[in-house]
Design a protein around this motif. Structure first.
Motif, mmCIF file in Angstrom:
data_model
loop_
_atom_site.group_PDB
_atom_site.id
_atom_site.type_symbol
_atom_site.label_atom_id
_atom_site.label_comp_id
_atom_site.label_asym_id
_atom_site.label_seq_id
_atom_site.Cartn_x
_atom_site.Cartn_y
_atom_site.Cartn_z
ATOM 1 N N LEU A 32 55.535 80.351 9.417
ATOM 2 C CA LEU A 32 56.251 79.167 9.889
ATOM 3 C C LEU A 32 57.333 78.776 8.889
ATOM 4 N N HIS A 33 58.532 78.478 9.385
ATOM 5 C CA HIS A 33 59.652 78.078 8.536
ATOM 6 C C HIS A 33 59.295 76.789 7.791
ATOM 7 N N PRO A 34 59.663 76.680 6.499
ATOM 8 C CA PRO A 34 59.295 75.486 5.717
ATOM 9 C C PRO A 34 59.770 74.165 6.344
ATOM 10 N N THR A 35 60.901 74.194 7.046
ATOM 11 C CA THR A 35 61.407 72.979 7.698
ATOM 12 C C THR A 35 60.462 72.493 8.788
ATOM 13 N N LEU A 36 59.747 73.437 9.404
ATOM 14 C CA LEU A 36 58.867 73.095 10.525
ATOM 15 C C LEU A 36 57.457 72.720 10.081
ATOM 16 N N GLN A 37 57.099 73.083 8.849
ATOM 17 C CA GLN A 37 55.719 72.887 8.384
ATOM 18 C C GLN A 37 55.243 71.431 8.455
ATOM 19 N N PRO A 38 56.086 70.445 8.031
ATOM 20 C CA PRO A 38 55.615 69.051 8.108
ATOM 21 C C PRO A 38 55.260 68.620 9.530
ATOM 22 N N TYR A 39 55.968 69.151 10.524
ATOM 23 C CA TYR A 39 55.694 68.770 11.916
ATOM 24 C C TYR A 39 54.410 69.438 12.416
ATOM 25 N N ALA A 40 54.191 70.668 11.977
ATOM 26 C CA ALA A 40 52.939 71.358 12.323
ATOM 27 C C ALA A 40 51.753 70.636 11.682
ATOM 28 N N ASP A 41 51.916 70.233 10.420
ATOM 29 C CA ASP A 41 50.846 69.525 9.710
ATOM 30 C C ASP A 41 50.541 68.187 10.371
ATOM 31 N N ALA A 42 51.600 67.469 10.764
ATOM 32 C CA ALA A 42 51.419 66.160 11.402
ATOM 33 C C ALA A 42 50.700 66.308 12.741
ATOM 34 N N TRP A 43 51.121 67.302 13.535
ATOM 35 C CA TRP A 43 50.450 67.553 14.821
ATOM 36 C C TRP A 43 48.974 67.875 14.605
ATOM 37 N N THR A 44 48.694 68.775 13.647
ATOM 38 C CA THR A 44 47.313 69.193 13.374
ATOM 39 C C THR A 44 46.448 67.991 13.006
ATOM 40 N N HIS A 45 46.963 67.140 12.138
ATOM 41 C CA HIS A 45 46.219 65.968 11.689
ATOM 42 C C HIS A 45 45.906 65.034 12.865
ATOM 43 N N SER A 46 46.905 64.784 13.706
ATOM 44 C CA SER A 46 46.728 63.856 14.823
ATOM 45 C C SER A 46 45.831 64.424 15.919
ATOM 46 N N ILE A 47 46.017 65.708 16.247
ATOM 47 C CA ILE A 47 45.244 66.289 17.358
ATOM 48 C C ILE A 47 43.771 66.404 16.964
ATOM 49 N N GLU A 48 43.503 66.690 15.683
ATOM 50 C CA GLU A 48 42.112 66.754 15.226
ATOM 51 C C GLU A 48 41.483 65.365 15.209
ATOM 52 N N ALA A 49 42.288 64.346 14.870
ATOM 53 C CA ALA A 49 41.793 62.969 14.902
ATOM 54 C C ALA A 49 41.460 62.553 16.334
ATOM 55 N N ILE A 50 42.306 62.946 17.276
ATOM 56 C CA ILE A 50 42.059 62.637 18.691
ATOM 57 C C ILE A 50 40.763 63.310 19.151
ATOM 58 N N SER A 51 40.603 64.572 18.813
ATOM 59 C CA SER A 51 39.406 65.317 19.198
ATOM 60 C C SER A 51 38.146 64.634 18.649
ATOM 61 N N GLU A 52 38.233 64.178 17.405
ATOM 62 C CA GLU A 52 37.105 63.496 16.768
ATOM 63 C C GLU A 52 36.796 62.159 17.455
ATOM 64 N N LEU A 53 37.842 61.433 17.848
ATOM 65 C CA LEU A 53 37.656 60.143 18.535
ATOM 66 C C LEU A 53 36.931 60.320 19.872
ATOM 67 N N LEU A 54 37.200 61.439 20.542
ATOM 68 C CA LEU A 54 36.687 61.638 21.898
ATOM 69 C C LEU A 54 35.249 62.127 21.945
ATOM 70 N N GLN A 55 34.812 62.813 20.904
ATOM 71 C CA GLN A 55 33.490 63.463 20.941
ATOM 72 C C GLN A 55 32.348 62.524 21.325
ATOM 73 N N PRO A 56 32.262 61.307 20.743
ATOM 74 C CA PRO A 56 31.091 60.473 21.054
ATOM 75 C C PRO A 56 31.239 59.593 22.303
ATOM 76 N N LEU A 57 32.352 59.692 23.017
ATOM 77 C CA LEU A 57 32.610 58.752 24.108
ATOM 78 C C LEU A 57 31.697 58.975 25.314
ATOM 79 N N ALA A 58 31.190 57.869 25.846
ATOM 80 C CA ALA A 58 30.465 57.911 27.123
ATOM 81 C C ALA A 58 31.500 58.019 28.249
ATOM 82 N N GLU A 59 31.041 58.483 29.410
ATOM 83 C CA GLU A 59 31.962 58.708 30.543
ATOM 84 C C GLU A 59 32.787 57.451 30.865
#
Length: 274
Positions: free
Chosen positions: A3-30
């Motif tokens: 990955l080009h160094p210019t793009l790395q911060p955006y990849a890192d930001a996406w990874t951090h947010s999408i993993e946080a979203i996944s974690e938020l959803l795991q314990p949710l009741a229907e």
């Protein structure tokens, strides 16, 4: 990593947010998937569907063939219709279906990012058939996913990550819109300056200077005798700029000085997301 160094911060930001979203959803009741979010007309399930849809488009997946119902009152323009397609097609999906699809999309996107070797200036397809650079596409995507992480946190009463990598991308995206908001939309007087003093997890002091031609520029130097000053916390700044709250609903979190007509015009043109 290719990955080009210019793009790395955006990849890192996406990874951090999408993993946080996944974690938020795991314990949710229907039932919790039906909670309302600050996103007009969207539940927790709808926001997650939108995030999944955004990543499917980044992967180049074909868009769903689907006819929208006519009674979606929050859908009023072509851009919203475009975005609603990925949401409405998943409205009857169960919680396990949603979480498993999200996890599969995350795996595929991580693989895509590991193998991404294109130049940041490469032209890629954007929403509604638009064309933009890969860098702008990844930047906008990191911004969108972080904002929707915040929507989910608000709906679920789980605040956090207001200073995460995604928050810093959001700061830069939103600051990039300020000259237009002040100079063009709010019609600030020529040869004037407007100061934004933002405090909290993300802090900054920025000046928008409007030149004699009426063009706005973003500066870090403070202005002496500005036409207006707006002081607010970072979370309120984000919610206003993303259309999650109205200026009237956050007057207790907002301090304005200077020309009252100008500050009112700025606040009523502050939303920059579609």
């Amino acid at each position: 990593m290719s990955l080009h160094p210019t793009l790395q911060p955006y990849a890192d930001a996406w990874t951090h947010s999408i993993e946080a979203i996944s974690e938020l959803l795991q314990p949710l009741a229907e039932a919790e998937w039906n909670r309302r979010t600050p996103c007009p007309g969207w539940s927790v399930r709808d926001v997650v569907s939108h995030v999944i849809g955004l990543d499917c488009e980044m992967l180049g997946d074909p868009r769903p063939i689907h006819t929208l119902p006519r009674d979606l009152f929050h859908v009023t323009n072509d851009h919203q219709r475009y975005m609603e397609m990925q949401v409405d097609v998943r409205r009857h999906h169960t919680a396990p279906e949603m979480t498993s699809e999200l996890e599969y999309v995350i795996i595929r996107r991580n693989r895509q990012l590991r193998n991404e070797s294109r130049d940041p200036g490469t032209k890629v397809r954007g929403p509604l058939g638009t064309e933009l650079t890969l860098e702008e596409s990844m930047r906008r995507h990191a911004f969108d996913v972080w904002v929707h992480e915040q929507d989910l946190r608000t709906a679920l009463g789980r605040p956090g990550n207001l200073d995460s990598p995604g928050a810093l991308v959001a700061r830069d995206v939103l600051l990039g819109e300020l000259p237009r908001v002040v100079a063009e939309d709010a019609q600030a007087p020529r040869s004037s300056a407007v100061v934004f003093d933002v405090h909290g997890p993300v802090e900054f002091l920025r000046t928008i200077r409007v030149d004699i031609q009426g063009r706005g520029t973003l500066e870090t130097a403070p202005a002496l005798g500005p036409a207006a000053t707006l002081t607010l916390d970072w979370e309120t700044y984000v919610r206003l700029a993303c259309g999650r709250v109205t200026p009237e609903s956050v007057t207790d979190r907002l301090k304005t000085e200077g020309d009252p007509d100008l500050t009112t015009a700025i606040l009523h043109n502050f939303t920059v997301t579609k």
